[in-house]
Design an enzyme around this catalytic site. Structure first.
Site, PDB file in Angstrom:
ATOM      1  N   ASP A 168       0.836  -1.192   0.000  1.00 11.62           N
ATOM      2  CA  ASP A 168       0.000   0.000   0.000  1.00 11.62           C
ATOM      3  C   ASP A 168       0.882   1.258   0.000  1.00 11.62           C
ATOM      4  OD1 ASP A 168      -2.345   1.554   0.380  1.00 11.62           O
ATOM      5  OD2 ASP A 168      -2.049   1.523   2.548  1.00 11.62           O
ATOM      6  N   GLU A 404       3.874  -7.819   7.428  1.00  4.64           N
ATOM      7  CA  GLU A 404       2.627  -8.449   7.011  1.00  4.64           C
ATOM      8  C   GLU A 404       2.767  -9.559   5.973  1.00  4.64           C
ATOM      9  OE1 GLU A 404      -0.429  -5.524   6.324  1.00  4.64           O
ATOM     10  OE2 GLU A 404      -0.448  -5.057   8.455  1.00  4.64           O
ATOM     11  N   TYR A 464      -6.280  -2.851  12.884  1.00  6.02           N
ATOM     12  CA  TYR A 464      -7.145  -1.768  12.380  1.00  6.02           C
ATOM     13  C   TYR A 464      -8.601  -1.957  12.806  1.00  6.02           C
ATOM     14  CZ  TYR A 464      -3.149  -0.085   9.816  1.00  6.02           C
ATOM     15  OH  TYR A 464      -1.916   0.441   9.509  1.00  6.02           O
ATOM     16  N   GLU A 500       1.349  -0.888  14.157  1.00  7.92           N
ATOM     17  CA  GLU A 500       0.483  -0.081  13.285  1.00  7.92           C
ATOM     18  C   GLU A 500      -0.922  -0.049  13.843  1.00  7.92           C
ATOM     19  OE1 GLU A 500       0.183  -1.037   9.083  1.00  7.92           O
ATOM     20  OE2 GLU A 500       2.350  -1.255   8.937  1.00  7.92           O
TER      21      GLU A 500
HETATM   22  C1  GCB Z   1      -1.089  -2.151   6.805  1.00  8.10           C
HETATM   23  C2  GCB Z   1       0.193  -2.054   6.056  1.00  8.10           C
HETATM   24  C3  GCB Z   1       0.491  -0.648   5.592  1.00  8.10           C
HETATM   25  C4  GCB Z   1      -0.784   0.010   5.064  1.00  8.10           C
HETATM   26  C5  GCB Z   1      -1.788   0.062   6.198  1.00  8.10           C
HETATM   27  C6  GCB Z   1      -3.136   0.683   5.785  1.00  8.10           C
HETATM   28  O1  GCB Z   1      -1.332  -3.053   7.535  1.00  8.10           O
HETATM   29  O2  GCB Z   1       1.289  -2.570   6.760  1.00  8.10           O
HETATM   30  O3  GCB Z   1       1.477  -0.688   4.604  1.00  8.10           O
HETATM   31  O4  GCB Z   1      -0.555   1.273   4.536  1.00  8.10           O
HETATM   32  O5  GCB Z   1      -2.051  -1.226   6.654  1.00  8.10           O
HETATM   33  O6  GCB Z   1      -3.283   1.879   5.869  1.00  8.10           O
HETATM   34  O7  GCB Z   1      -3.994  -0.077   5.347  1.00  8.10           O
END
Ligand code: GCB
Length: 597
Positions: A168, A404, A464, A500
């Site tokens: 991403d 990941e 997330y 993250e």
């Molecule tokens: C993740 C990735 C990262 C993305 C992020 C997202 O888990 O490691 O590279 O940019 O999520 O914003 O979805």
């Protein structure tokens, strides 16, 4: 792997500037002999990514090969000396010719490579350097390629990104770090490995050199405090140990650097000298805590990207200084070089400013349906190069060996093959460097029984909840996060790092209730995560995703940029930045330390 330098024994020429440039989507340059020189009206600045720079020439989304050419004057005093050509990074694959001779080929992503070129240049004349660079990945790379066919075959056509890439972030191409020519004597230091230990108030510094020098050459190491040690070179190697009494140790509050000077002497002749800024410090993981110089540390900071308008991924010193200023302003003490090693300038600056760095390999979204022996070989060779480059930085406290893997949640991930893979990667890392802990960023889809957790020292998770899952529902998200931290802690007596968590946010969008994309939601999301993580006895850190908005490939879920930055792409603060500044002004309190009081 030593960064070129200019001193009494060494000189260098910086080949930065406007290089002749030509895209070569069909690879005709190889058959038409462009390696000896080619015609083109187009230029590309080095260091720089070609994409935004040459957007108006059709290069914005270009994935493929391109040729660079520069005729550079080689000083007369380079005559009779060993000359090293060093390309700081050329993403993702490259070949280099000097005056028509192929001198280097590279397939290690985002890291330097070099060649000795004295036999191919004539000092006092110009030398023609031609570099072919391609930003195309391949299936066995530690960041595997995807194509339109991949999406079709997997019936995931709505996941298609343009340019096609699984990670991403934008696949910027080009020569993104300086190209340098360095002259030194035939008798010279090829490499230095400095390790430090703390013995009471004494700093113990070991300096090991790989040298091109006959047996008996004197290897001498000195420090500004007057400490000196010397030994005779034997079989291309030499090692000394120095002790610094009442040593000023390197720490976040006092990032003191000692200018170590390594020299080679042949009788009374100084053959080579190399100056390296070292920090005396010790990093350890004991039980579920991370220690710096015997003191527990809680990491507060960010995942970042090398990304800025027009420059793309290229080294950008003003931006670097600004970013470290913003990290200080907000109260961050650390960052991760997500998702590839950053320019050496950034690590040098972290050394100077006392910011802790998790150095990540350029491995994103390994797909265990296609991982092969060639992938493992690429992983090992990348570890060799990255650790060779970054091993002497006191700021680098941990290696993150991948981000990941198993991103698609493929069943093949939970297998013996995966156990063997991570064991091999971690064994190789430890064989190269026993002084730093190892981590790896686990993806939510794999969940908390990741095979890699058995081999790393620090368990890292990217989560997330409240964004991709449970959108707009922070109570549910927080409960899920806590349950998962508890589940990992029940299975592993290891520290846990949340590497993250974040929410896309359009600067200027507001709401009185929880609403995705608003500044309030991002601030509340981050606060919810930080409070839960800091209260967990196994947690050693929170790295918010992301420090600043950054460009991605085109996809309907991204509005040009990934907007999870707490700063915009041009570094204006969003509301979450002020919230973090307020929270991070309060010192971390270890929940375990409070027990029984
Ligand atoms: C993740 C990735 C990262 C993305 C992020 C997202 O888990 O490691 O590279 O940019 O999520 O914003 O979805």
């Amino acid at each position: 792997m030593l960064y070129p330098q200019r001193n009494v024994c060494r000189d260098l020429v910086d080949c930065s500037g406007l290089w002749r440039f030509r895209a070569d989507p069909d690879g005709v340059g190889f058959t038409e002999g462009w390696s000896t020189g080619f015609e083109s009206d187009m230029v590309c600045a080095v260091p720089g990514s070609w994409n935004e720079q040459l957007q108006e020439y059709g290069l914005m989304n270009y994935v493929g090969g391109a040729w660079y050419q520069m005729d550079i004057f080689v000083p007369v005093h380079f005559a009779g000396r060993t000359v090293r050509l060093r390309v700081g990074s050329a993403d993702f694959q490259a070949k280099v010719w000097v005056n028509g001779t192929l001198v280097a080929e590279n397939d290690i992503l985002s890291l330097p490579f070099e060649a000795m070129v004295e036999d191919h240049i004539a000092p006092g004349n110009k030398a023609r350097i031609v570099i072919w660079v391609s930003n195309a990945l391949w299936p066995d790379a530690i960041t595997p390629s995807v194509t339109l066919d991949t999406y079709v075959r997997e019936e995931r056509i709505r996941d298609e990104q343009f340019p096609a890439t699984r990670p991403d972030f934008f696949p910027f191409g080009g020569i993104q770090r300086p190209v340098l020519l360095e002259a030194m004597n035939a008798v010279h230091i090829d490499d230095l490995t400095v390790t430090t230990e703390i013995d009471g108030t004494t700093g113990v510094v070991s300096a090991e050199a790989a040298v091109s020098a006959p047996d008996g050459t004197l290897f001498r190491v000195s420090l500004p405090g007057g400490e000196v040690a010397e030994t005779a070179v034997w079989s291309g190697n030499a090692m000394v140990t120095l002790r610094i009494g009442n040593c000023r140790f390197w720490s976040m509050t006092d990032p003191h650097l000692h200018a170590l000077k390594a020299e080679l002497w042949q009788a009374s002749l100084l053959a080579d000298q190399y100056e390296l800024n070292i920090g005396v410090r010790e990093v350890k993981v004991v039980g579920k805590r991370l220690y710096l110089n015997g003191e527990p540390v809680f990491l507060r900071g960010f995942g970042k990207h090398e990304d800025f308008p027009v420059h793309g991924r290229a080294v950008n010193q003003p931006l670097m200084v600004k970013d470290f200023g913003l990290m200080k302003w907000i109260g961050a003490n650390s960052f991760r070089t997500s998702h590839y090693p950053y320019a050496e300038d950034i690590l040098d600056y972290a050394d100077r400013t006392g910011v802790l760095v998790i150095s990540e390999l350029p491995s994103v979204n390994l797909d265990f349906r296609i991982v092969s022996d060639a992938t493992l070989d690429h992983h090992r060779r990348t570890l060799d190069r990255q650790i060779a480059r970054d091993k002497n930085h006191p700021s680098v406290i941990m290696w993150s060996v991948a981000n990941e893997p198993g991103y698609l949640g493929e069943a093949e991930y939970k297998s013996d093959k995966t156990h063997a893979y991570w064991k091999a990667v971690c064994d190789h890392t430890r064989a190269l460097d026993v002084t730093r802990p190892i981590t790896m960023a686990n993806v939510g889809r794999i969940g908390h029984d990741d095979p890699a957790f058995h081999y790393v020292d620090v368990i890292s998770i990217n989560r997330y909840y409240g964004w991709y899952d449970m959108p707009g529902q922070l109570d549910r998200a927080g409960a899920r996060l806590k349950a998962e931290l508890d589940a990992i802690a029940a299975d592993h007596d290891k520290p846990i790092m949340v590497l993250e968590f974040g929410a896309d946010t359009v600067a200027g969008l507001h709401s009185t209730t929880d609403q995705l994309f608003t500044e309030e939601y991002q601030a509340d999301f981050i606060e919810t995560y930080c409070r839960i993580i800091e209260a967990h006895p196994n947690a050693i850190g929170t790295h918010v995703w992301n420090f600043a908005d950054f460009r991605t490939s085109q996809h309907h879920r991204r509005v040009v940029l990934n907007l999870k930055g707490v700063f915009t792409r041009t570094r204006d603060p969003k509301r979450a930045a002020f919230k973090l500044r307020e929270m991070w002004a309060v010192p971390y309190r270890d929940p375990a330390a409070g027990e029984g009081k």
